[in-house]
Design a protein around this motif. Structure first.
Motif, short mmCIF file in Angstrom:
data_model
loop_
_atom_site.label_atom_id
_atom_site.label_comp_id
_atom_site.label_asym_id
_atom_site.label_seq_id
_atom_site.Cartn_x
_atom_site.Cartn_y
_atom_site.Cartn_z
N ASP A 1 67.89 -111.66 -3.69
CA ASP A 1 66.50 -112.01 -4.07
C ASP A 1 66.36 -112.00 -5.59
O ASP A 1 65.82 -112.93 -6.19
CB ASP A 1 65.50 -110.98 -3.49
N ASN A 2 66.87 -110.92 -6.21
CA ASN A 2 66.74 -110.77 -7.66
C ASN A 2 67.46 -111.88 -8.42
O ASN A 2 66.96 -112.34 -9.45
CB ASN A 2 67.26 -109.41 -8.12
N ALA A 3 68.62 -112.29 -7.88
CA ALA A 3 69.37 -113.36 -8.54
C ALA A 3 68.53 -114.63 -8.58
O ALA A 3 68.48 -115.33 -9.60
CB ALA A 3 70.69 -113.61 -7.81
N GLN A 4 67.82 -114.92 -7.49
CA GLN A 4 66.98 -116.12 -7.45
C GLN A 4 65.79 -116.00 -8.40
O GLN A 4 65.43 -116.95 -9.09
CB GLN A 4 66.45 -116.34 -6.02
N ILE A 5 65.20 -114.80 -8.42
CA ILE A 5 64.03 -114.57 -9.29
C ILE A 5 64.43 -114.71 -10.76
O ILE A 5 63.77 -115.39 -11.54
CB ILE A 5 63.41 -113.18 -9.00
N TRP A 6 65.55 -114.06 -11.12
CA TRP A 6 65.96 -114.08 -12.53
C TRP A 6 66.45 -115.44 -12.99
O TRP A 6 66.31 -115.79 -14.16
CB TRP A 6 66.98 -112.98 -12.81
N LYS A 7 66.99 -116.25 -12.05
CA LYS A 7 67.42 -117.60 -12.39
C LYS A 7 66.20 -118.40 -12.89
O LYS A 7 66.29 -119.16 -13.85
CB LYS A 7 68.04 -118.25 -11.15
N VAL A 8 65.08 -118.22 -12.21
CA VAL A 8 63.84 -118.92 -12.62
C VAL A 8 63.35 -118.36 -13.96
O VAL A 8 63.01 -119.11 -14.87
CB VAL A 8 62.74 -118.76 -11.55
N ARG A 9 63.37 -117.03 -14.10
CA ARG A 9 62.82 -116.42 -15.32
C ARG A 9 63.55 -116.84 -16.58
O ARG A 9 62.93 -117.01 -17.62
CB ARG A 9 62.86 -114.89 -15.19
N VAL A 10 64.87 -116.95 -16.49
CA VAL A 10 65.64 -117.25 -17.70
C VAL A 10 65.85 -118.74 -17.92
O VAL A 10 66.41 -119.15 -18.93
CB VAL A 10 67.00 -116.49 -17.75
N SER A 11 65.38 -119.57 -16.97
CA SER A 11 65.51 -121.02 -17.18
C SER A 11 64.48 -121.43 -18.25
O SER A 11 63.48 -120.76 -18.44
CB SER A 11 65.25 -121.77 -15.88
N MET A 12 64.76 -122.48 -18.93
CA MET A 12 63.89 -122.87 -20.05
C MET A 12 63.59 -124.35 -19.92
O MET A 12 64.49 -125.17 -19.95
CB MET A 12 64.63 -122.56 -21.36
N ASN A 13 62.34 -124.71 -19.71
CA ASN A 13 61.99 -126.13 -19.80
C ASN A 13 60.95 -126.31 -20.89
O ASN A 13 60.19 -125.39 -21.21
CB ASN A 13 61.57 -126.69 -18.44
N ALA A 14 60.94 -127.49 -21.45
CA ALA A 14 60.16 -127.75 -22.67
C ALA A 14 58.71 -128.11 -22.39
O ALA A 14 57.99 -128.53 -23.29
CB ALA A 14 60.85 -128.83 -23.49
N ASP A 15 58.25 -127.93 -21.14
CA ASP A 15 56.85 -128.21 -20.83
C ASP A 15 55.93 -127.24 -21.58
O ASP A 15 56.31 -126.11 -21.87
CB ASP A 15 56.57 -128.00 -19.33
N THR A 16 54.71 -127.66 -21.82
CA THR A 16 53.73 -126.76 -22.43
C THR A 16 52.50 -126.68 -21.53
O THR A 16 51.36 -126.74 -21.98
CB THR A 16 53.35 -127.22 -23.85
N ARG A 17 52.76 -126.54 -20.23
CA ARG A 17 51.65 -126.48 -19.26
C ARG A 17 50.80 -125.22 -19.46
O ARG A 17 49.64 -125.20 -19.07
CB ARG A 17 52.20 -126.56 -17.84
N PHE A 18 51.39 -124.18 -20.05
CA PHE A 18 50.65 -122.93 -20.31
C PHE A 18 49.44 -123.17 -21.21
O PHE A 18 48.55 -122.33 -21.29
CB PHE A 18 51.58 -121.89 -20.96
N LEU A 19 49.40 -124.33 -21.89
CA LEU A 19 48.27 -124.62 -22.79
C LEU A 19 46.94 -124.75 -22.05
O LEU A 19 45.87 -124.74 -22.66
CB LEU A 19 48.56 -125.88 -23.62
N SER A 20 47.00 -124.87 -20.71
CA SER A 20 45.76 -124.90 -19.92
C SER A 20 45.00 -123.58 -20.03
O SER A 20 43.81 -123.50 -19.73
CB SER A 20 46.07 -125.16 -18.44
N GLY A 21 45.72 -122.51 -20.42
CA GLY A 21 45.14 -121.17 -20.40
C GLY A 21 45.25 -120.58 -19.00
O GLY A 21 45.71 -121.26 -18.07
N PHE A 22 44.89 -119.29 -18.87
CA PHE A 22 45.05 -118.58 -17.59
C PHE A 22 43.72 -118.08 -17.04
O PHE A 22 42.87 -117.63 -17.80
CB PHE A 22 46.02 -117.40 -17.76
N GLN A 23 43.58 -118.18 -15.73
CA GLN A 23 42.45 -117.59 -15.01
C GLN A 23 43.03 -116.65 -13.94
O GLN A 23 44.24 -116.59 -13.78
CB GLN A 23 41.59 -118.69 -14.37
N TRP A 24 42.18 -115.95 -13.20
CA TRP A 24 42.67 -115.09 -12.13
C TRP A 24 43.07 -115.94 -10.92
O TRP A 24 42.31 -116.85 -10.53
CB TRP A 24 41.59 -114.09 -11.71
N PRO A 25 44.22 -115.67 -10.30
CA PRO A 25 44.63 -116.44 -9.11
C PRO A 25 43.80 -116.09 -7.87
O PRO A 25 43.68 -116.89 -6.95
CB PRO A 25 46.10 -116.05 -8.92
#
Ligand SMILES: [Zn+2]
Length: 270
Positions: free
Chosen positions: A115-139
């Motif tokens: 499980d951790n291997a799959q989680i960390w693979k996502v965490r350390v991957s790097m894509n150049a999107d800037t979708r975070f610019l939308s800002g954050f709200q509560w899920p």
């Protein structure tokens, strides 16, 4: 007089070239903006900058009280000292968890590793999107039943600090994506986190949603802030229905509460 104004405006440019917005606290997320093509370093380490000049930095749970941000533009180097406020972390005791979920057997340990291997693979991957610019709200909104950074004692055993925020909500409550992103992982049954979704917001910033009852997205799906991703449940290691919401900048766990801002009193009581 006109020349003087122009001269002052020119002088002001270097200060305007770096913009930082966010939370300068332990666990805080900060979104930065530099001129496209500029290089950025945090404490001497290179930070990836998107083509539009946007970047992300974050401060760990135990980050030192100051950090240095370096911006290199066209051979000119600017240093900016950042002051990071200290957080006071609580001790949280949770009892009554199934003993196997606190002291896993060897087969469980193998599953946790996978499980951790799959989680960390996502965490350390790097894509150049800037979708975070939308800002954050509560899920999802509701009483906060677990805060970021608290030292956890589960069934009397000291464990690693809680690396997210827990929001109590009735089973079946809709979970939405707090920011624009791409679904990076969907898992139906992780040992600790049960039904799990991870969302990539770009430039190393990812979020995780755990213990879900139902998942309504697929990997690769592009999400706009507020899109539903599934519902609240108590799958995995959970004593009751809640959403565990985690946020990570590369390998650094951040406090999602700081990114989303305080919930209204009415929302926190639901
Ligand atoms: Zn949690």
């Amino acid at each position: 007089m006109k020349y003087l104004i122009l001269f002052c405006a020119l002088l002001a440019i270097p200060a305007q070239a770096l913009e930082l917005n966010g939370s300068f606290k332990q666990g805080g997320l900060v979104v930065g903006q530099v001129e496209p093509g500029a290089q950025v370093q945090l404490n001497g380490e290179a930070i990836e900058v998107a083509a539009n000049g946007a970047f992300v930095i974050g401060f760990a749970r135990d980050a030192k009280p100051s950090a240095t941000l370096t911006v290199i533009t066209g051979g000119k180097t600017d240093f900016q000292k950042l002051t990071i406020a200290k957080q006071n972390y609580k001790i949280q005791r949770i009892d009554g968890l199934p003993s196997r979920k606190v002291t896993p057997n060897p087969a469980d340990v193998a599953r946790i590793k996978a499980d951790n291997a799959q989680i960390w693979k996502v965490r350390v991957s790097m894509n150049a999107d800037t979708r975070f610019l939308s800002g954050f709200q509560w899920p999802v909104t509701g009483p906060i039943s677990g805060v970021f950074g608290s030292q956890r004692i589960l069934n009397g055993k000291p464990k690693s600090p809680h690396n997210g925020v827990d929001i109590a909500a009735p089973r079946g409550s809709t979970i939405v994506t707090p920011a624009d992103g791409v679904v990076a992982l969907v898992h139906q049954d992780m040992f600790y986190t049960g039904k799990t979704v991870m969302i990539d917001h770009g430039m190393g910033l990812t979020t995780v949603y755990a213990h879900m009852d139902d998942v309504s997205v697929i990997e690769g799906q592009v999400l706009i802030q507020g899109d539903s991703i599934g519902t609240v449940g108590k799958t995995g290691r959970a004593t009751g229905p809640h959403l565990h919401w985690g946020m990570t900048w590369k390998s650094t766990h951040l406090d999602p509460m700081l990114a989303a801002g305080p919930m209204s009193k009415a929302e926190a009581k639901q």
